[in-house]
Design a protein around this motif. Structure first.
Motif, PDB file in Angstrom:
ATOM      1  N   SER A 107       5.299  -2.652  -0.177  1.00  7.40           N
ATOM      2  CA  SER A 107       6.070  -1.481   0.492  1.00  7.40           C
ATOM      3  C   SER A 107       7.491  -1.757   0.069  1.00  7.40           C
ATOM      4  O   SER A 107       8.316  -0.792   0.236  1.00  7.40           O
ATOM      5  N   ASN A 108       8.121  -2.945   0.362  1.00  7.55           N
ATOM      6  CA  ASN A 108       9.480  -3.459   0.008  1.00  7.55           C
ATOM      7  C   ASN A 108       9.843  -3.168  -1.226  1.00  7.55           C
ATOM      8  O   ASN A 108      10.935  -2.368  -1.265  1.00  7.55           O
ATOM      9  N   GLN A 109       8.896  -2.949  -2.324  1.00  3.93           N
ATOM     10  CA  GLN A 109       9.274  -2.825  -3.700  1.00  3.93           C
ATOM     11  C   GLN A 109       9.093  -1.110  -3.790  1.00  3.93           C
ATOM     12  O   GLN A 109      10.102  -0.651  -4.592  1.00  3.93           O
ATOM     13  N   GLN A 110       8.247  -0.712  -3.119  1.00  2.34           N
ATOM     14  CA  GLN A 110       8.209   1.090  -3.128  1.00  2.34           C
ATOM     15  C   GLN A 110       9.386   1.746  -2.710  1.00  2.34           C
ATOM     16  O   GLN A 110       9.670   2.645  -3.305  1.00  2.34           O
ATOM     17  N   ARG A 111      10.089   1.013  -1.631  1.00  2.00           N
ATOM     18  CA  ARG A 111      11.426   1.768  -1.064  1.00  2.00           C
ATOM     19  C   ARG A 111      12.409   2.071  -2.168  1.00  2.00           C
ATOM     20  O   ARG A 111      12.738   3.092  -2.285  1.00  2.00           O
ATOM     21  N   VAL A 156       5.993   3.705  -9.275  1.00  2.00           N
ATOM     22  CA  VAL A 156       5.040   3.868  -8.160  1.00  2.00           C
ATOM     23  C   VAL A 156       3.862   4.403  -8.857  1.00  2.00           C
ATOM     24  O   VAL A 156       2.616   4.068  -8.619  1.00  2.00           O
ATOM     25  N   LYS A 157       3.851   5.523  -9.701  1.00  6.18           N
ATOM     26  CA  LYS A 157       2.595   5.981 -10.480  1.00  6.18           C
ATOM     27  C   LYS A 157       2.048   5.064 -11.446  1.00  6.18           C
ATOM     28  O   LYS A 157       0.931   4.828 -11.317  1.00  6.18           O
ATOM     29  N   ALA A 158       2.843   4.239 -12.061  1.00  5.57           N
ATOM     30  CA  ALA A 158       2.097   2.879 -12.549  1.00  5.57           C
ATOM     31  C   ALA A 158       1.378   2.278 -11.876  1.00  5.57           C
ATOM     32  O   ALA A 158       0.151   1.774 -12.268  1.00  5.57           O
ATOM     33  N   ALA A 159       1.753   1.781 -10.787  1.00  8.15           N
ATOM     34  CA  ALA A 159       0.878   1.016  -9.677  1.00  8.15           C
ATOM     35  C   ALA A 159      -0.363   1.668  -9.357  1.00  8.15           C
ATOM     36  O   ALA A 159      -1.282   1.245  -9.169  1.00  8.15           O
ATOM     37  N   ARG A 160      -0.014   3.116  -9.122  1.00  7.58           N
ATOM     38  CA  ARG A 160      -1.251   3.812  -8.627  1.00  7.58           C
ATOM     39  C   ARG A 160      -2.207   3.857  -9.754  1.00  7.58           C
ATOM     40  O   ARG A 160      -3.476   3.797  -9.488  1.00  7.58           O
ATOM     41  N   SER A 175       2.853  -5.451   4.059  1.00 11.65           N
ATOM     42  CA  SER A 175       3.444  -4.838   2.685  1.00 11.65           C
ATOM     43  C   SER A 175       2.299  -4.509   1.690  1.00 11.65           C
ATOM     44  O   SER A 175       2.509  -3.804   0.874  1.00 11.65           O
ATOM     45  N   LEU A 176       0.953  -4.588   2.297  1.00 13.92           N
ATOM     46  CA  LEU A 176      -0.155  -3.711   1.720  1.00 13.92           C
ATOM     47  C   LEU A 176      -0.120  -2.497   1.550  1.00 13.92           C
ATOM     48  O   LEU A 176      -1.044  -1.929   1.161  1.00 13.92           O
ATOM     49  N   HIS A 177       0.601  -1.833   2.398  1.00 14.03           N
ATOM     50  CA  HIS A 177       0.482  -0.424   2.829  1.00 14.03           C
ATOM     51  C   HIS A 177       0.487   0.509   1.379  1.00 14.03           C
ATOM     52  O   HIS A 177      -0.150   1.496   1.469  1.00 14.03           O
ATOM     53  N   ALA A 178       1.363   0.177   0.686  1.00 13.43           N
ATOM     54  CA  ALA A 178       1.525   0.934  -0.755  1.00 13.43           C
ATOM     55  C   ALA A 178       0.304   0.789  -1.666  1.00 13.43           C
ATOM     56  O   ALA A 178      -0.134   1.814  -2.235  1.00 13.43           O
TER      57      ALA A 178
END
Length: 123
Positions: free
Chosen positions: A17-21, A28-32, A71-74
């Motif tokens: 979540s901290n990185q996503q901000r 974000v798409k690459a992580a998904r 932090s696992l929410h993302a």
């Protein structure tokens, strides 16, 4: 209630979540996409269709550094979206994903992220 467990062989989430901000949409798409690939590899595409369920995500971290479960929410959002895309979950709204929980187990000898889906039995 029926439980389905997926072990994702990642020593850490690809996006917190901290990185996503502050992340660009492409990160974000690459992580998904990475999460979706790992879910397929762990057998996620062989799970039965679940209309309503509870989702629990546990990070078995490789060390004892301080981490917060939030932090696992993302990662959780990406995982739930991937499970919808695979047809395992009907939708990702509150009528179908009844609850989400996140936890961190520190100092694991077998680092991974575990996704547990608990089907809500029809009344």
């Amino acid at each position: 209630m029926t439980h389905h467990v997926l072990d994702i062989p990642l020593p850490r989430p690809p996006l917190t979540s901290n990185q996503q901000r502050g992340a660009h949409w492409s990160k974000v798409k690459a992580a998904r996409d990475a999460v979706a690939w790992h879910i397929r590899s762990a057998g996620g595409d062989t799970l039965p269709h679940l209309d309503r369920c509870h989702v629990s995500i546990t990070w078995h971290a490789p060390d004892r550094r301080t981490r917060d479960a939030g932090s696992l929410h993302a990662f959780g959002k990406a995982a739930i979206d991937a499970l919808v895309d695979l047809g395992v979950l009907a939708k990702d709204d509150a009528d179908h994903v009844l609850s989400e929980s996140y936890s961190v187990q520190q100092g694991s000898d077998h680092p991974r992220i575990t996704i547990t889906l608990t089907a809500e039995d029809a009344a």
